[in-house]
Design an enzyme around this catalytic site. Structure first.
Site, PDB file in Angstrom:
ATOM      1  N   ASP A   3       0.810  -1.330   0.005  1.00 43.11           N
ATOM      2  CA  ASP A   3      -0.048  -0.106   0.007  1.00 43.11           C
ATOM      3  C   ASP A   3       0.906   1.381   0.210  1.00 43.11           C
ATOM      4  O   ASP A   3       1.998   1.219   0.618  1.00 43.11           O
ATOM      5  CB  ASP A   3      -1.058   0.052   1.371  1.00 43.11           C
ATOM      6  CG  ASP A   3      -2.096   0.998   1.153  1.00 43.11           C
ATOM      7  OD1 ASP A   3      -3.243   0.553   0.953  1.00 43.11           O
ATOM      8  OD2 ASP A   3      -1.991   2.022   1.032  1.00 43.11           O
TER       9      ASP A   3
ATOM     10  N   ASN B 111     -12.496  -3.252   3.168  1.00 42.35           N
ATOM     11  CA  ASN B 111     -13.559  -2.146   3.158  1.00 42.35           C
ATOM     12  C   ASN B 111     -14.297  -2.277   1.907  1.00 42.35           C
ATOM     13  O   ASN B 111     -14.067  -2.532   0.793  1.00 42.35           O
ATOM     14  CB  ASN B 111     -12.616  -0.933   2.999  1.00 42.35           C
ATOM     15  CG  ASN B 111     -11.621  -0.591   4.310  1.00 42.35           C
ATOM     16  OD1 ASN B 111     -12.087  -0.955   5.458  1.00 42.35           O
ATOM     17  ND2 ASN B 111     -10.388  -0.030   4.161  1.00 42.35           N
TER      18      ASN B 111
ATOM     19  N   GLN C 220     -14.569   1.986   1.431  1.00 43.22           N
ATOM     20  CA  GLN C 220     -13.966   1.717   0.403  1.00 43.22           C
ATOM     21  C   GLN C 220     -13.603   2.833  -0.714  1.00 43.22           C
ATOM     22  O   GLN C 220     -14.424   3.771  -0.962  1.00 43.22           O
ATOM     23  CB  GLN C 220     -14.774   0.627  -0.649  1.00 43.22           C
ATOM     24  CG  GLN C 220     -13.961   0.065  -1.882  1.00 43.22           C
ATOM     25  CD  GLN C 220     -14.781  -1.215  -2.165  1.00 43.22           C
ATOM     26  OE1 GLN C 220     -15.972  -1.298  -1.694  1.00 43.22           O
ATOM     27  NE2 GLN C 220     -14.137  -1.920  -3.177  1.00 43.22           N
TER      28      GLN C 220
ATOM     29  N   VAL D 156     -11.284   2.759  -3.657  1.00 45.10           N
ATOM     30  CA  VAL D 156     -10.906   1.994  -4.656  1.00 45.10           C
ATOM     31  C   VAL D 156     -11.796   0.870  -4.950  1.00 45.10           C
ATOM     32  O   VAL D 156     -12.058  -0.040  -4.277  1.00 45.10           O
ATOM     33  CB  VAL D 156      -9.319   1.415  -4.803  1.00 45.10           C
ATOM     34  CG1 VAL D 156      -9.028   0.660  -6.052  1.00 45.10           C
ATOM     35  CG2 VAL D 156      -8.397   2.605  -4.430  1.00 45.10           C
TER      36      VAL D 156
ATOM     37  N   HIS E 290     -10.173  -5.723  -2.765  1.00 45.73           N
ATOM     38  CA  HIS E 290      -8.750  -5.883  -2.415  1.00 45.73           C
ATOM     39  C   HIS E 290      -9.058  -6.331  -1.008  1.00 45.73           C
ATOM     40  O   HIS E 290      -9.706  -5.664  -0.016  1.00 45.73           O
ATOM     41  CB  HIS E 290      -7.936  -4.672  -2.507  1.00 45.73           C
ATOM     42  CG  HIS E 290      -8.686  -3.375  -2.222  1.00 45.73           C
ATOM     43  ND1 HIS E 290      -9.381  -2.793  -3.052  1.00 45.73           N
ATOM     44  CD2 HIS E 290      -8.411  -2.636  -1.088  1.00 45.73           C
ATOM     45  CE1 HIS E 290      -9.754  -1.539  -2.243  1.00 45.73           C
ATOM     46  NE2 HIS E 290      -9.176  -1.597  -1.069  1.00 45.73           N
TER      47      HIS E 290
ATOM     48  N   HIS F  52      -6.670  -6.053   2.529  1.00 41.91           N
ATOM     49  CA  HIS F  52      -5.803  -5.194   3.310  1.00 41.91           C
ATOM     50  C   HIS F  52      -5.039  -6.384   4.195  1.00 41.91           C
ATOM     51  O   HIS F  52      -5.821  -6.941   4.888  1.00 41.91           O
ATOM     52  CB  HIS F  52      -6.286  -4.097   3.929  1.00 41.91           C
ATOM     53  CG  HIS F  52      -6.629  -3.040   3.314  1.00 41.91           C
ATOM     54  ND1 HIS F  52      -5.849  -1.904   3.329  1.00 41.91           N
ATOM     55  CD2 HIS F  52      -7.751  -2.781   2.714  1.00 41.91           C
ATOM     56  CE1 HIS F  52      -6.553  -0.801   2.608  1.00 41.91           C
ATOM     57  NE2 HIS F  52      -7.667  -1.678   2.110  1.00 41.91           N
TER      58      HIS F  52
HETATM   59  P1  AMP Z   1      -9.644   1.127   0.428  1.00 38.92           P
HETATM   60  O1  AMP Z   1      -9.819   2.339   0.882  1.00 38.92           O
HETATM   61  O2  AMP Z   1     -10.216   0.112   1.229  1.00 38.92           O
HETATM   62  O3  AMP Z   1     -10.350   1.108  -0.943  1.00 38.92           O
HETATM   63  O4  AMP Z   1      -8.206   0.823   0.276  1.00 38.92           O
HETATM   64  C1  AMP Z   1      -7.495   1.536  -1.058  1.00 38.92           C
HETATM   65  C2  AMP Z   1      -5.962   1.493  -0.758  1.00 38.92           C
HETATM   66  O5  AMP Z   1      -5.446   1.530  -1.913  1.00 38.92           O
HETATM   67  C3  AMP Z   1      -5.594   2.611   0.139  1.00 38.92           C
HETATM   68  O6  AMP Z   1      -5.165   2.095   1.393  1.00 38.92           O
HETATM   69  C4  AMP Z   1      -4.530   3.468  -0.509  1.00 38.92           C
HETATM   70  O7  AMP Z   1      -3.606   3.897   0.479  1.00 38.92           O
HETATM   71  C5  AMP Z   1      -3.973   2.281  -1.646  1.00 38.92           C
HETATM   72  N1  AMP Z   1      -3.520   2.929  -2.722  1.00 38.92           N
HETATM   73  C6  AMP Z   1      -4.186   3.815  -3.479  1.00 38.92           C
HETATM   74  N2  AMP Z   1      -2.963   4.345  -4.706  1.00 38.92           N
HETATM   75  C7  AMP Z   1      -2.504   3.271  -4.661  1.00 38.92           C
HETATM   76  C8  AMP Z   1      -1.237   2.927  -5.475  1.00 38.92           C
HETATM   77  N3  AMP Z   1      -1.093   3.621  -6.488  1.00 38.92           N
HETATM   78  N4  AMP Z   1      -0.474   1.796  -4.835  1.00 38.92           N
HETATM   79  C9  AMP Z   1      -0.667   1.189  -3.766  1.00 38.92           C
HETATM   80  N5  AMP Z   1      -1.701   1.395  -3.030  1.00 38.92           N
HETATM   81  C10 AMP Z   1      -2.594   2.459  -3.400  1.00 38.92           C
END
Ligand code: AMP
Length: 111
Positions: free
Chosen positions: A29, A84, A91, A93, A97, A99
């Site tokens: 991350d 999430n 969430q 993204v 995924h 974590h």
């Molecule tokens: P969520 O908020 O559960 O959807 O998690 C999305 C995660 O993606 C967050 O913890 C971000 O820090 C992570 N994230 C966003 N952009 C990138 C990236 N380019 N490479 C790796 N992790 C990322």
């Protein structure tokens, strides 16, 4: 559709990949919340677990986590898996995924 994690999977956005197989990629991350913070991501685009119908991919996600935590010696001290989902889950993204958080004492309950 412009999906950040699909672009990581196809290599157009760089990432620090720590595990990969036919179905799953795992990378660090960019904004780590623990000394170990890795995202396990199915290579097929799916927004959340309830929309992931392919049992091979379902199984592969958990197999990938197990292989990684055993390989990295995380089993003894333990870790946390978080998915999430949607607005209440915060969430950010829209590509499923998991974590993996490890390497420090985590607190409970979450906010
Ligand atoms: P969520 O908020 O559960 O959807 O998690 C999305 C995660 O993606 C967050 O913890 C971000 O820090 C992570 N994230 C966003 N952009 C990138 C990236 N380019 N490479 C790796 N992790 C990322």
């Amino acid at each position: 559709m412009d999906c950040l994690f699909c672009r990581i999977i196809d290599g157009t956005i760089p990432s620090d990949v720590v595990y990969q197989d036919e179905y799953v990629i795992a990378f660090r991350d960019v904004n780590p919340q623990a000394p170990v913070h890795v995202l396990f991501v199915p290579k097929v685009h799916v927004s959340r677990f309830s929309r992931l119908k392919d049992r091979d991919v379902q199984t592969a996600i958990f197999r990938a986590v197990s292989e990684y935590t055993e390989r990295e010696g995380l089993e003894e001290d333990g870790y946390r898996l978080v998915v999430n989902t949607g607005a209440h889950g915060q969430q950010t993204v829209d590509h499923l995924h998991v974590h993996l958080l490890a390497g420090r004492q985590l607190q409970w309950p979450p906010g």
